[in-house]
Scaffold this motif. Structure first.
Motif, mmCIF file in Angstrom:
data_model
loop_
_atom_site.group_PDB
_atom_site.id
_atom_site.type_symbol
_atom_site.label_atom_id
_atom_site.label_comp_id
_atom_site.label_asym_id
_atom_site.label_seq_id
_atom_site.Cartn_x
_atom_site.Cartn_y
_atom_site.Cartn_z
ATOM 1 N N ILE A 186 -9.720 3.856 7.064
ATOM 2 C CA ILE A 186 -8.324 4.089 7.443
ATOM 3 C C ILE A 186 -8.100 3.965 8.947
ATOM 4 O O ILE A 186 -6.964 4.065 9.412
ATOM 5 C CB ILE A 186 -7.840 5.478 6.969
ATOM 6 N N GLY A 207 -6.636 -0.502 8.189
ATOM 7 C CA GLY A 207 -6.300 0.907 8.353
ATOM 8 C C GLY A 207 -5.073 1.084 9.220
ATOM 9 O O GLY A 207 -4.724 0.214 10.031
ATOM 10 N N THR A 208 -4.397 2.220 9.043
ATOM 11 C CA THR A 208 -3.186 2.496 9.816
ATOM 12 C C THR A 208 -3.345 3.717 10.725
ATOM 13 O O THR A 208 -2.425 4.046 11.469
ATOM 14 C CB THR A 208 -2.002 2.752 8.868
ATOM 15 N N THR A 210 -3.464 6.593 9.534
ATOM 16 C CA THR A 210 -3.003 7.685 8.671
ATOM 17 C C THR A 210 -3.778 7.607 7.356
ATOM 18 O O THR A 210 -4.750 6.866 7.247
ATOM 19 C CB THR A 210 -1.496 7.575 8.410
ATOM 20 N N LEU A 211 -3.339 8.339 6.360
ATOM 21 C CA LEU A 211 -4.040 8.349 5.084
ATOM 22 C C LEU A 211 -3.538 7.240 4.152
ATOM 23 O O LEU A 211 -3.436 7.426 2.940
ATOM 24 C CB LEU A 211 -3.897 9.722 4.415
ATOM 25 N N THR A 212 -3.213 6.075 4.734
ATOM 26 C CA THR A 212 -2.789 4.910 3.943
ATOM 27 C C THR A 212 -3.393 3.646 4.551
ATOM 28 O O THR A 212 -3.840 3.639 5.704
ATOM 29 C CB THR A 212 -1.256 4.768 3.917
ATOM 30 N N TYR A 213 -3.386 2.574 3.742
ATOM 31 C CA TYR A 213 -3.796 1.242 4.205
ATOM 32 C C TYR A 213 -2.576 0.332 4.246
ATOM 33 O O TYR A 213 -1.521 0.622 3.672
ATOM 34 C CB TYR A 213 -4.813 0.608 3.246
ATOM 35 N N GLU A 263 1.897 -1.383 1.015
ATOM 36 C CA GLU A 263 1.222 -0.135 1.390
ATOM 37 C C GLU A 263 0.279 0.274 0.265
ATOM 38 O O GLU A 263 0.634 0.192 -0.916
ATOM 39 C CB GLU A 263 2.249 0.981 1.618
ATOM 40 N N THR A 265 -2.497 3.259 -1.125
ATOM 41 C CA THR A 265 -3.031 4.621 -1.018
ATOM 42 C C THR A 265 -4.514 4.603 -1.351
ATOM 43 O O THR A 265 -4.915 4.059 -2.382
ATOM 44 C CB THR A 265 -2.300 5.565 -1.990
ATOM 45 N N PRO A 266 -5.378 5.175 -0.512
ATOM 46 C CA PRO A 266 -6.828 5.146 -0.766
ATOM 47 C C PRO A 266 -7.197 5.883 -2.049
ATOM 48 O O PRO A 266 -6.560 6.881 -2.423
ATOM 49 C CB PRO A 266 -7.417 5.861 0.452
ATOM 50 N N TYR A 270 -9.855 11.418 1.994
ATOM 51 C CA TYR A 270 -10.534 11.516 3.294
ATOM 52 C C TYR A 270 -10.531 12.937 3.863
ATOM 53 O O TYR A 270 -11.273 13.219 4.800
ATOM 54 C CB TYR A 270 -9.879 10.556 4.297
#
Length: 293
Positions: A186, A207-208, A210-213, A263, A265-266, A270
């Motif tokens: 991420i 990765g961004t 944050t908790l998103t790709y 967008e 979401t992993p 994490y």
């Protein structure tokens, strides 16, 4: 002057009365003692003194008995209270010990379950992997990373992919003999070759911070829906093919441009990383054969 004289006379009169009363009581006491010691018979004076002293003695005895009973009762209550307090403290300590044992048992069960999932995941990998645990985290947004308790002494080198039972976590980017630093997927500086599992279309997952790709380079002609799974493409021999990476959570179709804005979401949480697998790299000769093919 007259007031002072009156005060002096009043003080003298009070003193006289006190002395007279003391003398009278002393005389009565002496008569009582003489009459008691001198004869075994009760005389009139003895009876008079007895009648005078009896009620006082009765009151003193009653008061003393009442005070004793009061003190005894409260002493018993106080002792009972102390025993109850000690018993409560003992039970509280026992309860805390039981709760601590229960917490340790729950933690052991959760850890064992996590290890079982991790070992089951390792058995399905096409390459050997080294188990490691997270011992530290880098909080910076741009360079999100973690520290694990395995290093070059265990055969870990820069570039090793890192996963857990949920999917891709990141890549090793520096090692020491006993520890390694892992760049999380991420992190904004991370990029992974991936596939949309359903359409098999290739893209780059970035990765961004944050908790998103962010999934890039997917043409607008490709059908992409929320809920589509994203997996590793396996190009370059870094990550094995087909490892879960994330799920499409939003597709923004802009009127301009050639590519979707997607967008992801992993699949990995994490925020709860604990136990990981570091996948060993393929041999150079094996990679060269793959490239030649």
């Amino acid at each position: 002057m007259r007031k002072k004289t009156i005060r002096k006379r009043s003080s003298r009169f009070r003193l006289f009365r006190i002395v007279f009363l003391a003398g009278f009581l002393l005389t009565v006491t002496l008569i009582f003692l003489v009459s008691t010691l001198g004869t075994q018979k009760f005389g009139a004076m003895h009876k008079l003194v007895l009648e005078a002293v009896g009620p006082l003695q009765k009151m003193v005895t009653f008061t003393t008995s009442s005070v004793k009973n009061f003190v005894d009762d409260h002493l018993v209550v106080f002792q009972d209270s102390l025993r109850l307090r000690e018993e409560n403290n003992r039970l509280l300590i026992q309860l805390q010990e039981k709760e601590e044992l229960l917490n340790k048992s729950r933690e052991a069960m959760a850890t064992n379950a996590s290890f079982r999932r991790l070992l089951g995941f390792r058995d399905g990998l096409s390459r050997p992997a080294i188990a490691a645990s997270v011992i530290g985290k880098d909080p910076s947004v741009w360079f999100r990373s973690i520290i694990i308790d395995q290093g070059s002494n265990s055969g870990i080198v820069k570039g090793n992919p890192v996963v857990n039972s949920e999917g891709v976590v990141g890549q090793v980017f520096t090692t020491s003999p006993n520890y390694s630093k892992v760049l999380l997927a991420i992190a904004p500086s991370s990029a992974i070759d991936v596939l949309l599992q359903k359409s098999r279309v290739r893209g780059i997952l970035k990765g961004t911070g944050t908790l998103t790709y962010r999934l890039e380079y997917i043409l607008k002609t490709v059908e992409v829906e929320e809920g589509d799974y994203v997996v590793t493409a396996g190009y370059g021999g870094v990550f094995p093919t087909g490892l879960p990476v994330g799920v499409v959570s939003r597709v923004i179709k802009k009127p301009r441009g050639m590519f979707h804005e997607i967008e992801v979401t992993p699949t990995v949480d994490y925020q709860t990383l604990e136990h990981l697998l570091v996948i060993e790299q393929r041999d150079i000769s094996e990679l060269q054969q793959m490239d030649a093919f």
